[in-house]
Scaffold this motif. Structure first.
Motif, PDB file in Angstrom:
ATOM      1  N   ALA A  15       0.784  -1.156  -0.037  1.00  0.00           N
ATOM      2  CA  ALA A  15       0.089  -0.023   0.421  1.00  0.00           C
ATOM      3  C   ALA A  15       1.159   1.019   0.221  1.00  0.00           C
ATOM      4  N   PRO A  16       0.079   2.018  -0.605  1.00  0.00           N
ATOM      5  CA  PRO A  16       0.919   3.511  -0.376  1.00  0.00           C
ATOM      6  C   PRO A  16       1.356   4.168   1.063  1.00  0.00           C
ATOM      7  N   ALA A  17       2.110   4.939   0.820  1.00  0.00           N
ATOM      8  CA  ALA A  17       3.082   5.304   2.273  1.00  0.00           C
ATOM      9  C   ALA A  17       3.421   6.594   1.917  1.00  0.00           C
ATOM     10  N   THR A  18       3.917   6.923   3.522  1.00  0.00           N
ATOM     11  CA  THR A  18       4.464   8.626   3.618  1.00  0.00           C
ATOM     12  C   THR A  18       5.515   7.866   3.944  1.00  0.00           C
ATOM     13  N   LYS A  19       6.396   9.656   4.269  1.00  0.00           N
ATOM     14  CA  LYS A  19       8.028   9.257   4.682  1.00  0.00           C
ATOM     15  C   LYS A  19       7.871   8.748   6.017  1.00  0.00           C
ATOM     16  N   THR A  20       7.318   9.137   6.750  1.00  0.00           N
ATOM     17  CA  THR A  20       7.097   8.593   8.146  1.00  0.00           C
ATOM     18  C   THR A  20       5.623   7.348   7.990  1.00  0.00           C
ATOM     19  N   LEU A  21       4.980   7.108   7.707  1.00  0.00           N
ATOM     20  CA  LEU A  21       4.395   6.325   8.025  1.00  0.00           C
ATOM     21  C   LEU A  21       3.589   4.893   7.159  1.00  0.00           C
ATOM     22  N   HIS A  22       3.076   3.937   7.465  1.00  0.00           N
ATOM     23  CA  HIS A  22       2.740   3.241   6.670  1.00  0.00           C
ATOM     24  C   HIS A  22       1.452   2.768   7.025  1.00  0.00           C
ATOM     25  N   VAL A  23       0.552   1.957   6.345  1.00  0.00           N
ATOM     26  CA  VAL A  23      -0.868   1.691   6.625  1.00  0.00           C
ATOM     27  C   VAL A  23      -1.073   0.934   7.453  1.00  0.00           C
ATOM     28  N   GLY A  24      -1.622   0.974   8.856  1.00  0.00           N
ATOM     29  CA  GLY A  24      -1.634   0.116   9.778  1.00  0.00           C
ATOM     30  C   GLY A  24      -0.393   0.449  10.972  1.00  0.00           C
ATOM     31  N   ASP A  25       0.658   1.305  10.542  1.00  0.00           N
ATOM     32  CA  ASP A  25       0.570   2.054  12.216  1.00  0.00           C
ATOM     33  C   ASP A  25      -0.001   2.861  12.435  1.00  0.00           C
ATOM     34  N   ARG A  26       0.685   3.147  13.958  1.00  0.00           N
ATOM     35  CA  ARG A  26      -0.314   4.185  15.276  1.00  0.00           C
ATOM     36  C   ARG A  26      -0.560   5.332  14.359  1.00  0.00           C
ATOM     37  N   ALA A  27      -1.205   6.073  14.209  1.00  0.00           N
ATOM     38  CA  ALA A  27      -1.295   7.099  13.811  1.00  0.00           C
ATOM     39  C   ALA A  27      -1.090   8.599  14.580  1.00  0.00           C
ATOM     40  N   PRO A  28      -0.157   9.131  14.579  1.00  0.00           N
ATOM     41  CA  PRO A  28       0.341   9.440  16.355  1.00  0.00           C
ATOM     42  C   PRO A  28      -0.103  10.692  16.178  1.00  0.00           C
ATOM     43  N   ASP A  29      -0.321  11.978  16.720  1.00  0.00           N
ATOM     44  CA  ASP A  29      -0.921  12.777  18.058  1.00  0.00           C
ATOM     45  C   ASP A  29      -0.109  14.279  17.171  1.00  0.00           C
TER      46      ASP A  29
END
Length: 500
Positions: free
Chosen positions: A376-390
């Motif tokens: 799945a697409p990702a950002t520079k810091t996050l993948h799908v399935g990762d914790r969504a940070p504050d």
């Protein structure tokens, strides 16, 4: 003709796992009943460490302030080595950051954690049925009929066993509980007052295999005494006080709770059997090292609650299969880590006392699972399935993302003009959890159509470059990252979570 269901979900067990699940289901408007075999709430300090990720769960439920008020920070360890007491830092004290607002473990006796969650259930209109055990159940194609010790037969769409390591629900399923129990290794756990012992240290006597942790906002300690092979434990209060005095020279009195712990490391072979699910200690039991068991159980419930809500609203049954696929590997990893720490403690290694980022459970991810494909697409810091940070932001009534995420809904963030233009037209079903949509813009100002990333930290923390849609699941994990073909990609992602 099938009899109507009495309720949506029957929860067996009113400890932290069962109570968390019941609260999550109630805030989704579901009909819930929770039964507990014991005649009253748990009274001991047993599992006393609330990890940062679990604190985020408590914040989502609106009870973190209560937990912080009733708990406290973990003290430095004090190693008693003959006449010398050496201070030892078990874990690094971390400062809050924009993405991790609660970075440190919270010392909170289990009976207080239970009480906080039970008060939440009361506010949500649910009373726990104490002294009521589940004696068996029968499954059908559209529900479960459970027999209770009161003689009642309760019809529910789903049954969840959160009833501990000796789970009656698990036993009734016949599912294997794979692992080992070392009956020769026993530890006494005692809540009591110790005269003449300072409360600014977690005291440890390595040579005596004993320890005493001060419990916050009380005069009590949680005492742990590792027994030698062949020792026959006595829970007589006088005998316990005499044993502790012989090991440490200190007086233990006013004992309120005792238990004998055996290292029990087991994992159920499946988390689901039809319409029956297992969570917490019913599915996995751990050593006490690293404060992982209670936290893993609470997060089981947090993962399962929204999925049950969506399934009852009409989401595909495969969403419920993802509960095991996501949580069983997590439990297996936690079992390995807690066992590793316990073995180090057994050999009196200092390494067994160290705690780090892994225990905080902030890095746990579902990436690569059925709801978060590795490609799945990702950002520079996050993948799908990762914790969504504050992250800090400004908007109507909010200064941070966690305020926006709080509640039983999905959240969709739009970054960039193309994603923002597509935001309002993306379809979402009326049934099940609602979708709350927010366009993210830079600069300053507040209005009802945007949240403003006025510091730039939100975009940096989420690693977004250019246009993107980021879908946040109700349990605070990234559900989808979309960078093109907005509607088609969004519908494809949403179909896994929503009623058809």
């Amino acid at each position: 003709m099938t009899a109507p269901h009495d309720i949506d979900v029957l929860v067996a067990g009113a400890g932290p796992t069962g109570s968390t699940l019941a609260a999550d289901l109630l805030r989704r408007g579901l009909r819930v009943r929770i039964v507990n075999k014991a005649p009253h709430a748990f009274e001991g300090s047993r599992a006393k460490g609330i990890q940062p990720r679990t604190q985020e769960v408590l914040e989502d439920f609106g009870v973190l302030r209560e937990a912080l008020a009733e708990g406290g920070p973990y003290p430095l360890a004090g190693l008693h080595l003959g006449p010398v007491t050496a201070p030892w830092k078990m874990q690094q004290r971390n400062k809050p950051t924009p993405d991790v607002p609660h970075p440190n473990i919270l010392l909170l006796p289990q009976h207080r954690t239970d009480a906080i969650l039970h008060r939440l259930l009361e506010r949500l209109g649910l009373a726990i049925d104490y002294g009521v055990a589940l004696e068996g159940f029968e499954q059908g194609a559209d529900g479960v009929t459970s027999t209770l010790s009161t003689g009642e037969r309760v019809r529910s769409k789903y049954l969840v066993g959160a009833d501990g390591g000796a789970s009656a629900v698990r036993v009734a399923t016949g599912l294997g509980f794979v692992g080992e129990t070392d009956d020769s290794d026993k530890t006494l756990i005692i809540d009591g007052v110790i005269d003449g012992l300072s409360r600014d240290r977690w005291h440890m006597w390595p040579r005596a295999s004993a320890g005493a942790c001060p419990l916050p906002h009380s005069d009590q300690f949680q005492v742990m005494i590792r027994l030698k092979p062949g020792d026959i434990p006595s829970l007589d209060h006088g005998a316990l006080a005499e044993k502790f005095h012989g090991l440490t020279g200190l007086k233990l009195r006013d004992i309120t709770w005792t238990s004998v712990f055996r290292p029990n490391v087991r994992l159920v072979e499946h988390y689901r059997q039809g319409r029956v699910f297992l969570a917490g200690d019913a599915a996995h039991v751990h050593t006490p090292a690293g404060a992982q068991g209670l936290n893993t159980g609470v997060q089981d419930a947090y993962n399962l609650g929204w999925k049950l809500g969506q399934a009852i609203a009409g989401a595909p049954d495969s969403l419920l299969d993802s509960y095991e696929a996501e949580r069983l590997p997590i439990a297996a990893g936690v079992l390995g880590k807690s066992s590793e720490l316990y073995k180090s403690l057994s050999k009196h290694r200092v390494a067994g006392l160290k705690r780090g980022d892994e225990e905080r459970q902030l890095g746990l991810t579902y990436h690569g699972g059925p709801l978060a494909p590795a490609a799945a697409p990702a950002t520079k810091t996050l993948h799908v399935g990762d914790r969504a940070p504050d992250a800090p932001c400004t908007g109507p009534g909010t200064k941070r993302l966690f305020d926006i995420y709080q509640g039983p809904h999905f959240t969709l963030l739009a970054f960039g003009p193309a994603a923002t233009a597509a935001l309002s037209d993306l379809p979402w079903p009326a049934a099940g959890a609602e979708l709350r949509r927010y366009a993210v813009r830079g600069g300053r100002g507040i209005d009802n159509d945007y949240i403003t990333d006025d510091t730039g930290q939100l975009t940096r923390i989420y690693g977004v470059e250019g246009d993107a849609l980021i879908l946040i699941r109700p349990d605070g994990y990234i559900g989808s990252i979309i960078t093109a073909d907005w509607e088609a990609s969004f519908v494809a992602a949403a179909n896994a979570f929503t009623p058809m």
